[in-house]
Design a protein around this motif. Structure first.
Motif, PDB file in Angstrom:
ATOM      1  N   HIS A  75     -69.493 -27.524 -54.538  1.00 14.93           N
ATOM      2  CA  HIS A  75     -69.187 -26.455 -55.495  1.00 14.93           C
ATOM      3  C   HIS A  75     -70.127 -25.258 -55.340  1.00 14.93           C
ATOM      4  CE1 HIS A  75     -66.380 -28.818 -58.084  1.00 14.93           C
ATOM      5  NE2 HIS A  75     -67.053 -29.838 -57.552  1.00 14.93           N
ATOM      6  N   SER A  86     -71.909 -34.421 -54.390  1.00 13.59           N
ATOM      7  CA  SER A  86     -70.649 -33.901 -54.959  1.00 13.59           C
ATOM      8  C   SER A  86     -70.805 -32.444 -55.349  1.00 13.59           C
ATOM      9  CB  SER A  86     -70.250 -34.675 -56.214  1.00 13.59           C
ATOM     10  OG  SER A  86     -70.152 -36.008 -55.925  1.00 13.59           O
ATOM     11  N   LEU A  87     -71.931 -32.141 -56.000  1.00 16.05           N
ATOM     12  CA  LEU A  87     -72.131 -30.777 -56.491  1.00 16.05           C
ATOM     13  C   LEU A  87     -72.239 -29.780 -55.335  1.00 16.05           C
ATOM     14  CD1 LEU A  87     -72.502 -29.213 -59.138  1.00 16.05           C
ATOM     15  CD2 LEU A  87     -74.972 -29.645 -58.989  1.00 16.05           C
ATOM     16  N   LEU A 107     -71.510 -21.375 -59.447  1.00 10.09           N
ATOM     17  CA  LEU A 107     -70.856 -22.503 -58.785  1.00 10.09           C
ATOM     18  C   LEU A 107     -69.369 -22.236 -58.719  1.00 10.09           C
ATOM     19  CD1 LEU A 107     -72.572 -25.545 -60.569  1.00 10.09           C
ATOM     20  CD2 LEU A 107     -73.019 -24.726 -58.256  1.00 10.09           C
ATOM     21  N   MET A 160     -79.537 -26.708 -57.042  1.00  9.56           N
ATOM     22  CA  MET A 160     -78.740 -27.645 -57.850  1.00  9.56           C
ATOM     23  C   MET A 160     -79.594 -28.257 -58.959  1.00  9.56           C
ATOM     24  SD  MET A 160     -76.198 -29.522 -55.171  1.00  9.56           S
ATOM     25  CE  MET A 160     -77.348 -29.967 -53.898  1.00  9.56           C
ATOM     26  N   LEU A 206     -78.721 -28.297 -62.828  1.00  5.92           N
ATOM     27  CA  LEU A 206     -78.643 -29.556 -63.588  1.00  5.92           C
ATOM     28  C   LEU A 206     -79.664 -29.602 -64.725  1.00  5.92           C
ATOM     29  CD1 LEU A 206     -78.144 -32.012 -60.611  1.00  5.92           C
ATOM     30  CD2 LEU A 206     -76.477 -31.507 -62.401  1.00  5.92           C
TER      31      LEU A 206
END
Ligand SMILES: O=C(O)CCC(=O)C(=O)O
Ligand SMILES: [Fe+2]
Length: 379
Positions: free
Chosen positions: A62, A58-59, A31, A79, A83
């Motif tokens: 990145h 949001s992620l 990321l 993602m 996570l």
């Protein structure tokens, strides 16, 4: 009566996120520390699971630059993997198990009735339901609905041939999974028998059912609980009878609006009992007599209610009952709810408390007026 209320939560659902092969395609999988603010992230609010949709959006900024234009499913899958490293051990195992389960389904499950997987309103719905929703006026929708108790709507909905095909498909799902030497994942934390339809490829069809057919109804009847902004669902079938669940305890659903349609087969018992709508704070408060309502399931007939309408199902004492459930959710409603304390527009107990406050305030004003007029002084 029915003991303490249980809040139901389904097993973690990452079903609509693709088949888990995406991550192996990346060379640079790190990321980026700084977000790419020029990138416009996708929306993820239709996906259900433990992680808020906004976290994914949001992620996404990145992600490694090569990934930004990947399909949404691939980005989501990647993602989710990142996570899941931060989830507690138990959650990580659940996510992993679910991923393996999905892989097995993709490999082994060949649908029996392919026509069930894309929405075909004329074949699925009774003409009266199809017409009422297609006309899409408050009047047309109200014309097919009964409201046997406040906030509970019942209406004839499904074609017998659709019910039959779906029952056969569920049996086929069960046989397929059994022949793999594994078990079907429970549809939620309370029902042990049935299946999560979203896991078996029904996601797109159920999304259409919610968006095109239930949202127009929810806009009319449930604007106070996010009925105008339904954006994700959990779709499953539950089964009762011999060698299955017999009844279902008193609970509220993890949904804003619940559709419950009986598919069949033949059975005795299985009545739904309703006991009034409650917010989190008042979920265990008493039931007033006018909130008591019992409903007998009829194949093809739907019941629509707020997820927070407390309910349960009595024992299916003979035969075999299969019901289709669609828990419809609104991320906007859930977000707004975090900042609110008074739910008197839908919670029976908040409403009772509000009326009591108003009564006391009127009584106090009357008393002041009386004292003022009898003493002639200003209080
Ligand atoms: O058995 C029924 O019809 C009720 C099912 C139910 O309430 C649920 O699954 O949330
Ligand atoms: Fe329920």
């Amino acid at each position: 009566m029915d003991g303490a209320i249980e809040r139901r939560e389904e097993l973690i659902v990452v079903a609509s996120a693709g088949n888990g092969t995406a991550s192996s395609r990346f060379v640079d999988r790190r990321l980026r520390i700084s977000p790419n603010m020029e990138h416009r992230p996708e929306r993820y609010d239709d996906l259900t699971g433990e992680v808020e949709a906004a976290v994914f959006s949001s992620l996404e900024r990145h992600l490694p630059p090569t990934m930004l234009d990947f399909p949404r499913d691939a980005k989501f899958q990647y993602m989710m993997e990142v996570l899941s490293r931060y989830l507690p051990e138990g959650e990580r195992t659940k996510v992993q198990k679910h991923k393996e389960y999905r892989k097995l389904i993709i490999k082994e499950y060949k649908p029996l009735h392919r026509e069930l997987f894309s929405m075909n309103p004329a074949a699925f719905f009774l003409p009266s339901f199809f017409k009422a929703v297609s006309d899409n006026t408050e009047e047309s929708i109200r014309s097919i609905m009964s409201e046997p108790s406040p906030g509970i709507y019942t209406f004839p909905m499904l074609q017998p041939s659709f019910c039959q095909m779906l029952i056969e498909e569920v049996e086929h799902i069960e046989n397929t999974i059994r022949s793999c030497g594994t078990k079907i994942m429970k549809p939620n934390t309370m029902n042990k028998y049935g299946a999560v339809l979203d896991d078996f490829g029904f996601d797109a069809m159920l999304t259409k059912l919610m968006e095109d057919f239930l949202s127009p109804i929810s806009k009319v009847y449930y604007p106070d609980v996010g009925g105008t902004a339904l954006d994700s669902h959990h779709g499953f079938v539950v089964e009762y009878g011999n060698n299955r669940d017999l009844d279902l305890g008193f609970h509220v659903d993890d949904s804003e609006v619940t559709l419950n349609v009986c598919l069949g087969k033949q059975f005795i018992g299985g009545e739904l009992f309703f006991r009034g709508v409650r917010c989190d704070k008042h979920v265990n408060s008493d039931t007033s007599p006018e909130e008591i309502f019992d409903y007998n399931h009829v194949p093809g007939q739907a019941v629509l209610h707020r997820g927070r309408h407390r309910h349960g199902a009595r024992a299916t004492t003979a035969g075999h009952r299969i019901n289709l459930l669609l828990w419809c959710r609104s991320s906007t409603f859930r977000e707004l709810k975090k900042y609110q304390k008074d739910f008197s527009s839908w919670c029976g107990e908040c409403q009772r408390e509000k009326i009591e406050r108003q009564r006391q305030s009127i009584a106090a004003t009357k008393m002041q007026t009386f004292l003022r007029s009898s003493t002639g002084s200003v209080i």
